[in-house]
Enzyme design. Structure first.
Site, PDB file in Angstrom:
ATOM      1  N   GLU A 158     118.195  67.789 -43.120  1.00 20.50           N
ATOM      2  CA  GLU A 158     118.792  68.318 -42.494  1.00 20.50           C
ATOM      3  C   GLU A 158     117.865  69.786 -43.449  1.00 20.50           C
ATOM      4  O   GLU A 158     117.592  70.228 -44.334  1.00 20.50           O
ATOM      5  CB  GLU A 158     119.267  69.720 -42.775  1.00 20.50           C
TER       6      GLU A 158
ATOM      7  N   CYS B 124     113.180  75.852 -45.628  1.00 21.32           N
ATOM      8  CA  CYS B 124     114.303  75.148 -46.720  1.00 21.32           C
ATOM      9  C   CYS B 124     114.537  73.819 -46.436  1.00 21.32           C
ATOM     10  O   CYS B 124     115.195  73.315 -45.486  1.00 21.32           O
ATOM     11  CB  CYS B 124     115.351  76.203 -46.016  1.00 21.32           C
TER      12      CYS B 124
ATOM     13  N   CYS C 157     125.182  65.857 -52.817  1.00 16.24           N
ATOM     14  CA  CYS C 157     125.122  66.915 -54.333  1.00 16.24           C
ATOM     15  C   CYS C 157     126.461  66.589 -55.256  1.00 16.24           C
ATOM     16  O   CYS C 157     127.948  66.378 -54.979  1.00 16.24           O
ATOM     17  CB  CYS C 157     125.352  68.444 -53.733  1.00 16.24           C
TER      18      CYS C 157
ATOM     19  N   CYS D 285     123.388  78.511 -45.334  1.00 18.71           N
ATOM     20  CA  CYS D 285     122.750  78.495 -47.265  1.00 18.71           C
ATOM     21  C   CYS D 285     124.711  78.094 -46.840  1.00 18.71           C
ATOM     22  O   CYS D 285     125.523  77.922 -46.306  1.00 18.71           O
ATOM     23  CB  CYS D 285     123.082  79.517 -47.837  1.00 18.71           C
TER      24      CYS D 285
END
Ligand code: SAH
Length: 389
Positions: free
Chosen positions: A92, A134, A141, A365
């Site tokens: 994304e 972004c 991760c 975020c």
């Protein structure tokens, strides 16, 4: 032609690849400009190239490494694009319109960087709304921060430089006519400095004057604090790339509770790395601090943070924690966020509260994840282990 994805080749690499094919060297600049200046990755659209060369490029694998499969627009104008890579990995990226809010509040993740320096925008045209993009560097991760959705399923793989740059090239097409891309933040999924080589190549491609020529000072790389990566970034780019450190706590005891990486690179090591970063005059490092209720949001934490950062050229970006599924962690209250901000401001720190943007489409975020679905099964042909950074 070379094994590197064509979108990841720098002009010199294009020259070498074309030379090996008996093509004229000036074609390298033309192809690089098509891709990186104009966002044209399909050779069929490269109209100033001879047909035979266009066919050769297509046969050599020049094609878009990512395509938009979904685009969501939040009520506040934030757009989330879901891109699918050729092996099925979906990532994304988020387009954020910059709007000034109330005192000390800032809608733009990079707006605190806005130091009033001259814009490259022509004066004759009506001013355009600035947009921050972004982008992600990894699918999943490995850092495992407890308040972040991106690491829930671990690291699936790193993105190639071509896939990182493609996010910018594709997102540009999604700008409204009154918008222009001004800032780029590496704050999406993944840890850019855990994937250094591809991230650094993407930075070289994005800032190359023969391509998009983005100014490095409009690009910010955000890191959980991998000290060797911070050192390399500083060395390789002379400190010109903006740096954001996800600190989230002023001491090791608090930080270890939420950021596992702190065991490898504790707070003192981070401060040393920040001091050594070759920051140009008038630039500051961004300190990101996600405020989590009852964990890191007390006034004592604020006082320790101010003492820790005293004398460093930094600005603090406070991020009230965005909710993520199945987590007992909660956002600090509005009152606590303001009290925390005031405590820092009273001690002379420049401090912004990052307004929550795009959360109605899970684009805020820490909300970028494999939302509502199992991590997809990647088609094996091109999936590969992530190179270590
Ligand atoms: N790995 C990099 C970049 C990705 S995260 C890094 O750690 O900096 C971008 C920012 O969003 C980081 O500061 C991260 O700590 C923050 N973040 C992650 N989850 C969040 C959440 N649930 N709420 C608010 N901020 C979050």
């Amino acid at each position: 032609m070379s094994a590197l994805h064509p979108v990841a080749r720098l002009p010199d690499e294009w020259r070498a690849a074309l030379d090996a094919e008996g093509e004229r060297p000036f074609r390298a600049s033309q192809i690089f400009a098509w891709i990186h200046q104009r966002g044209v990755m399909d050779p069929a659209g490269m109209t100033n190239l001879p047909l035979a060369l266009r066919e050769k490029l297509a046969a050599a694998g020049l094609a878009e490494p990512a395509r938009v499969v979904e685009a969501h627009r939040a009520a506040d104008g934030t757009r989330k694009l879901i891109l699918e890579m050729t092996d099925g990995a979906r990532i994304e990226c988020v387009l954020i319109r910059m709007t000034r809010l109330g005192d000390g509040e800032d809608a733009d993740v990079a707006a605190a960087d806005d130091d009033g320096e001259d814009d490259d925008e022509p004066r004759s045209t009506a001013p355009k709304t600035r947009v921050t993009l972004c982008i992600s560097t990894q699918f999943g991760c490995a850092m495992g921060c407890s308040f972040c959705a991106s690491g829930r399923a671990g690291l699936v793989r790193g993105l190639s430089a071509a896939e990182i740059v493609a996010q910018v090239l594709v997102a540009r097409r999604h700008l409204d006519s009154d918008e222009r891309l001004r800032n780029l933040v590496f704050m999406g999924m993944g840890e850019p400095l855990h994937h250094y080589d591809e991230t650094a190549r993407a930075l070289r491609l994005l800032t190359h004057p023969e391509g998009g020529g983005m100014s490095p000072r409009r690009i910010t790389v955000s890191t959980v604090g991998l000290v060797p990566g911070i050192e390399r970034l500083g060395r390789d780019f002379g400190g010109k790339i903006g740096l954001a450190l996800s600190l989230h706590a002023p001491d090791d005891a608090t930080r270890e509770r939420i950021v596992p990486m702190n065991r490898s690179y504790p707070v003192a090591a981070l401060m040393k790395a920040l001091r050594a970063y070759p920051l140009p005059a008038r630039r500051r490092i961004t300190i990101e601090y996600t405020l989590i209720d009852g964990v890191n949001d007390s006034l004592a934490h604020a006082a320790r943070l101010a003492a820790l950062l005293a004398g460093l050229r930094v600005k603090v970006n406070l991020i009230p924690m965005n909710p993520i599924d199945d987590s007992p962690l909660r956002a600090a209250s509005r009152a606590q966020v303001s009290a925390f901000r005031e405590a820092l401001a009273d001690r002379g720190l420049s401090c912004f509260v990052r307004a929550r943007r795009g959360d109605d489409v899970s684009a805020a975020c820490g909300q970028l994840a494999f939302k509502g679905e199992e991590p997809v099964q990647l088609r094996s042909a091109r999936s590969r282990p992530a190179p270590e950074g």
